[in-house]
Design a protein around this motif. Structure first.
Motif, PDB file in Angstrom:
ATOM      1  N   ASN A  82     109.989  52.361  89.952  1.00  0.00           N
ATOM      2  CA  ASN A  82     110.759  53.413  90.612  1.00  0.00           C
ATOM      3  C   ASN A  82     110.432  53.491  92.101  1.00  0.00           C
ATOM      4  O   ASN A  82     111.313  53.707  92.938  1.00  0.00           O
ATOM      5  CB  ASN A  82     110.496  54.764  89.940  1.00  0.00           C
ATOM      6  CG  ASN A  82     111.022  54.801  88.515  1.00  0.00           C
ATOM      7  OD1 ASN A  82     112.039  54.169  88.213  1.00  0.00           O
ATOM      8  ND2 ASN A  82     110.339  55.530  87.647  1.00  0.00           N
ATOM      9  N   TYR A  83     109.144  53.302  92.437  1.00  0.00           N
ATOM     10  CA  TYR A  83     108.760  53.302  93.852  1.00  0.00           C
ATOM     11  C   TYR A  83     109.399  52.121  94.574  1.00  0.00           C
ATOM     12  O   TYR A  83     109.863  52.245  95.721  1.00  0.00           O
ATOM     13  CB  TYR A  83     107.235  53.239  93.984  1.00  0.00           C
ATOM     14  CG  TYR A  83     106.552  54.549  93.684  1.00  0.00           C
ATOM     15  CD1 TYR A  83     106.489  55.560  94.641  1.00  0.00           C
ATOM     16  CD2 TYR A  83     105.965  54.793  92.443  1.00  0.00           C
ATOM     17  CE1 TYR A  83     105.848  56.778  94.374  1.00  0.00           C
ATOM     18  CE2 TYR A  83     105.327  55.996  92.157  1.00  0.00           C
ATOM     19  CZ  TYR A  83     105.274  56.993  93.135  1.00  0.00           C
ATOM     20  OH  TYR A  83     104.655  58.194  92.863  1.00  0.00           O
ATOM     21  N   ALA A  84     109.413  50.951  93.928  1.00  0.00           N
ATOM     22  CA  ALA A  84     110.022  49.768  94.546  1.00  0.00           C
ATOM     23  C   ALA A  84     111.522  49.960  94.758  1.00  0.00           C
ATOM     24  O   ALA A  84     112.075  49.580  95.795  1.00  0.00           O
ATOM     25  CB  ALA A  84     109.756  48.540  93.675  1.00  0.00           C
ATOM     26  N   LYS A  85     112.184  50.561  93.777  1.00  0.00           N
ATOM     27  CA  LYS A  85     113.620  50.840  93.920  1.00  0.00           C
ATOM     28  C   LYS A  85     113.892  51.777  95.092  1.00  0.00           C
ATOM     29  O   LYS A  85     114.831  51.572  95.878  1.00  0.00           O
ATOM     30  CB  LYS A  85     114.166  51.485  92.631  1.00  0.00           C
ATOM     31  CG  LYS A  85     114.392  50.542  91.469  1.00  0.00           C
ATOM     32  CD  LYS A  85     114.958  51.342  90.297  1.00  0.00           C
ATOM     33  CE  LYS A  85     115.134  50.501  89.053  1.00  0.00           C
ATOM     34  NZ  LYS A  85     115.637  51.320  87.920  1.00  0.00           N
ATOM     35  N   ASP A  86     113.079  52.808  95.211  1.00  0.00           N
ATOM     36  CA  ASP A  86     113.293  53.786  96.284  1.00  0.00           C
ATOM     37  C   ASP A  86     113.198  53.124  97.655  1.00  0.00           C
ATOM     38  O   ASP A  86     113.969  53.455  98.571  1.00  0.00           O
ATOM     39  CB  ASP A  86     112.276  54.924  96.175  1.00  0.00           C
ATOM     40  CG  ASP A  86     112.583  55.873  95.023  1.00  0.00           C
ATOM     41  OD1 ASP A  86     113.722  55.828  94.517  1.00  0.00           O
ATOM     42  OD2 ASP A  86     111.687  56.648  94.628  1.00  0.00           O
ATOM     43  N   LEU A  87     112.269  52.195  97.803  1.00  0.00           N
ATOM     44  CA  LEU A  87     112.122  51.535  99.098  1.00  0.00           C
ATOM     45  C   LEU A  87     113.227  50.512  99.338  1.00  0.00           C
ATOM     46  O   LEU A  87     113.592  50.247 100.485  1.00  0.00           O
ATOM     47  CB  LEU A  87     110.734  50.911  99.208  1.00  0.00           C
ATOM     48  CG  LEU A  87     109.643  51.973  99.435  1.00  0.00           C
ATOM     49  CD1 LEU A  87     108.262  51.423  99.167  1.00  0.00           C
ATOM     50  CD2 LEU A  87     109.722  52.546 100.843  1.00  0.00           C
ATOM     51  N   MET A  88     113.791  49.949  98.268  1.00  0.00           N
ATOM     52  CA  MET A  88     114.964  49.090  98.426  1.00  0.00           C
ATOM     53  C   MET A  88     116.170  49.932  98.831  1.00  0.00           C
ATOM     54  O   MET A  88     116.987  49.519  99.668  1.00  0.00           O
ATOM     55  CB  MET A  88     115.247  48.328  97.130  1.00  0.00           C
ATOM     56  CG  MET A  88     116.469  47.413  97.198  1.00  0.00           C
ATOM     57  SD  MET A  88     116.384  46.190  98.543  1.00  0.00           S
ATOM     58  CE  MET A  88     115.206  45.023  97.857  1.00  0.00           C
ATOM     59  N   LYS A  89     116.291  51.117  98.275  1.00  0.00           N
ATOM     60  CA  LYS A  89     117.372  52.025  98.685  1.00  0.00           C
ATOM     61  C   LYS A  89     117.235  52.382 100.159  1.00  0.00           C
ATOM     62  O   LYS A  89     118.220  52.406 100.908  1.00  0.00           O
ATOM     63  CB  LYS A  89     117.335  53.305  97.826  1.00  0.00           C
ATOM     64  CG  LYS A  89     117.681  53.089  96.357  1.00  0.00           C
ATOM     65  CD  LYS A  89     117.482  54.383  95.560  1.00  0.00           C
ATOM     66  CE  LYS A  89     117.769  54.165  94.083  1.00  0.00           C
ATOM     67  NZ  LYS A  89     117.552  55.393  93.288  1.00  0.00           N
TER      68      LYS A  89
END
Length: 551
Positions: free
Chosen positions: A364-371
């Motif tokens: 979830n943290y990785a997704k947020d930074l991709m967003k």
């Protein structure tokens, strides 16, 4: 969205050449037929070296020898075999001596401890200065010590004038030696030239091993078991890297991005190098493979946001990434569907793995930074579309994000299967800490200095060079000098944050972040980069992936 009947002008990059590597790395051939035997030899050699570390550690009179051994292990690129031993040894050295080192090789002592997050004062350098505060000239008679002091000076933080003076003193004298035609064929001359181009602190460890192993072999004092271990370790790790690269290229081939998306660069091998260069150790194989795939997907984003997609299309895609749902697929332009599906599939696969390990929150943290990255790409596209040149502070608020360092750090942390990554590690990334900001600065500044002229030949977001020129009415040449000075200042911040962050993050995670700055230093040398490689980088790739080390 533009009507199908409209003709949309889509500029194509001028570096869309086929991969220079072809299918060379697609199939992995297990060349180590006797790999089991090699691994057994490696284990025996590790035990020999480990005994020497322990013996030196337990004898105060041998502590100089201990530091020389540790320095050799690190520069030979095999510290991953001895992480716990080295940590224990340096901890004990720090506890024993504090700032008062009493052995020989004080400059190696200083550099090693600071690299491992132990603060030791540089005041000991006053012992090498005269009453006027200048370094004593007798230092110049010992070239090896001059080199060691030069390397140590790159562990300085802001305000340490002693180390600044040491750098100026050693660099001046080493440059004189480098220019001496009578010394050009000596091995130490080669070491001086390499150091003047790039100090150890800025070098990629895997590339340092390539250069240091042959040098170490020529030294009469070399440790025979350590040398053999370095060569065998290099080859075993090269075999693993080739296996990973083959796996990634097969995945990339199934994805068919370069076939179905004509605006996308075919740079899969180079993307893997970015991941490997930052963190090369064998225990991080899973993280490296995941990171390489995400970097490849990010390259598609970069090529799409960088002029090919219309602003309206990019808004739709960015919003779809924020929602991160397969239900968004039908809302996207046809050519964007493959990319979006690719993101969903790649992260879902890793999410399943993390869930099985009880670490679902990682993804979830990785997704947020991709967003966050796609939002920053959209802002850059808006600026480029409007011909807007932002002020410096506004520029870096966006373009530090588009270096991808925040995103890559979180992505790599996701895949690490050690217990050293916790939720606190991801929360640390989200605070936009000084260490990552400094690495972003190194990457952005070097990128813009080297590439801005080429990029302005087409519609592209204004570089930081242009922002400085416009805001402060400066010449391009002056801005280049200013930005190079800022790069050096950011390396001082990196050195400081290594000391500060040691109580927050384990050293392997700190080194992962610093690795991205070292990648930038390697790529933007001699105008090489991951899109256009010169002969130097091509030869480096061959040494890493093609030619094994001669035993």
């Amino acid at each position: 969205m533009s009507s199908d009947k409209e003709v949309v002008y889509r500029p194509i990059r001028n570096d869309l050449t086929p991969s220079i590597w072809g299918d060379q790395f697609l199939v992995y051939h297990d060349e180590q037929e006797n790999e089991a035997e090699m691994k057994e030899i490696v284990e025996n050699l590790k035990q020999e070296v480990r005994k020497d570390i322990l013996a030196a550690l337990n004898n105060l009179k041998e502590h100089t020898k201990l530091l020389i051994l540790i320095d050799a292990i690190k520069r030979l690129g095999i510290s991953y075999y001895f992480e716990k031993d080295i940590d224990k040894a340096l901890q004990q050295v720090y506890q024993t001596y504090g700032d008062e080192w009493t052995g020989n090789k004080p400059f190696i002592w200083f550099r090693l401890l600071r690299q491992h997050g132990f603060y030791v004062s540089c005041d000991f350098l006053k012992n090498y200065m005269n009453e006027k505060g200048d370094f004593i000239e007798s230092l110049t008679n010992d070239v090896q010590s001059m080199l060691e002091l030069y390397e140590a000076s790159y562990m300085s933080v802001q305000g340490e004038t002693l180390l600044d003076d040491a750098l100026e003193f050693t660099r001046t004298h080493l440059q004189e030696i480098a220019n001496d035609p009578l010394k050009r064929n000596s091995t130490v001359h080669t070491q001086i030239q390499q150091a003047l181009k790039k100090p150890v602190q800025k070098r990629l460890p895997r590339l340092e091993a390539l250069n240091y192993i042959p040098y170490y072999e020529q030294q009469d004092s070399h440790h025979e078991s350590l040398l053999k271990l370095a060569k065998l370790g290099f080859n075993l790790l090269q075999s693993l890297h080739k296996k990973e690269l083959s796996q990634i290229l097969k995945w990339w081939g199934r994805f068919e991005a370069t076939k179905k998306l004509p605006h996308v660069r075919d740079r899969a091998v180079e993307c893997y190098f970015l991941a490997l260069a930052a963190v090369f150790e064998p225990q991080y194989s899973r993280a490296r493979v995941f990171l390489a795939k995400v970097i490849m997907m990010s390259m598609i984003l970069d090529d799409t946001y960088d002029g090919y997609g219309t602003y309206e299309e990019l808004e739709i895609f960015t919003e779809a990434i924020q929602r991160w749902s397969i239900s968004c697929l039908d809302e996207l332009p046809e050519y964007m569907k493959l990319t979006y599906q690719g993101f969903i599939d790649l992260y879902s696969e890793m999410e399943e793995t993390m869930t099985n390990e009880g670490k679902a929150y990682h993804i979830n943290y990785a997704k947020d930074l991709m967003k966050e990255l796609t939002r920053a790409y959209l802002t850059e596209a808006k600026w480029a579309n409007e011909g807007y040149v932002p002020a410096v502070e506004e520029h870096i608020s966006i373009t530090f994000i588009t270096t991808c360092v925040y995103m890559m750090t979180a992505t790599f942390f996701v895949g690490m299967d050690d217990d050293i990554v916790t939720e606190a590690s991801f929360k640390w990334i989200n605070t936009k800490p000084t260490l990552i900001k400094s690495v972003c600065a190194v990457a952005r500044l070097l990128d813009d200095i080297i590439t801005h002229k080429d990029e302005q030949q087409r519609m592209h977001v204004a570089s930081l060079v242009e922002s400085y020129m416009k805001q402060f009415n400066l010449t391009e040449e002056y801005v280049h000098g200013l930005l190079y000075k800022q790069v050096e200042d950011k390396w001082k911040d990196i050195a400081r944050e290594t000391l500060v962050c040691k109580d927050i993050l384990p050293i392997p995670l700190i080194n992962c972040v610093i690795g991205f700055a070292r990648v930038a230093e390697a790529l933007y040398t001699n105008k090489d980069n991951s899109s256009r490689m010169g002969k130097k980088m091509i030869n480096i790739f061959k040494s890493l992936f093609v030619h094994p080390m001669s035993i």
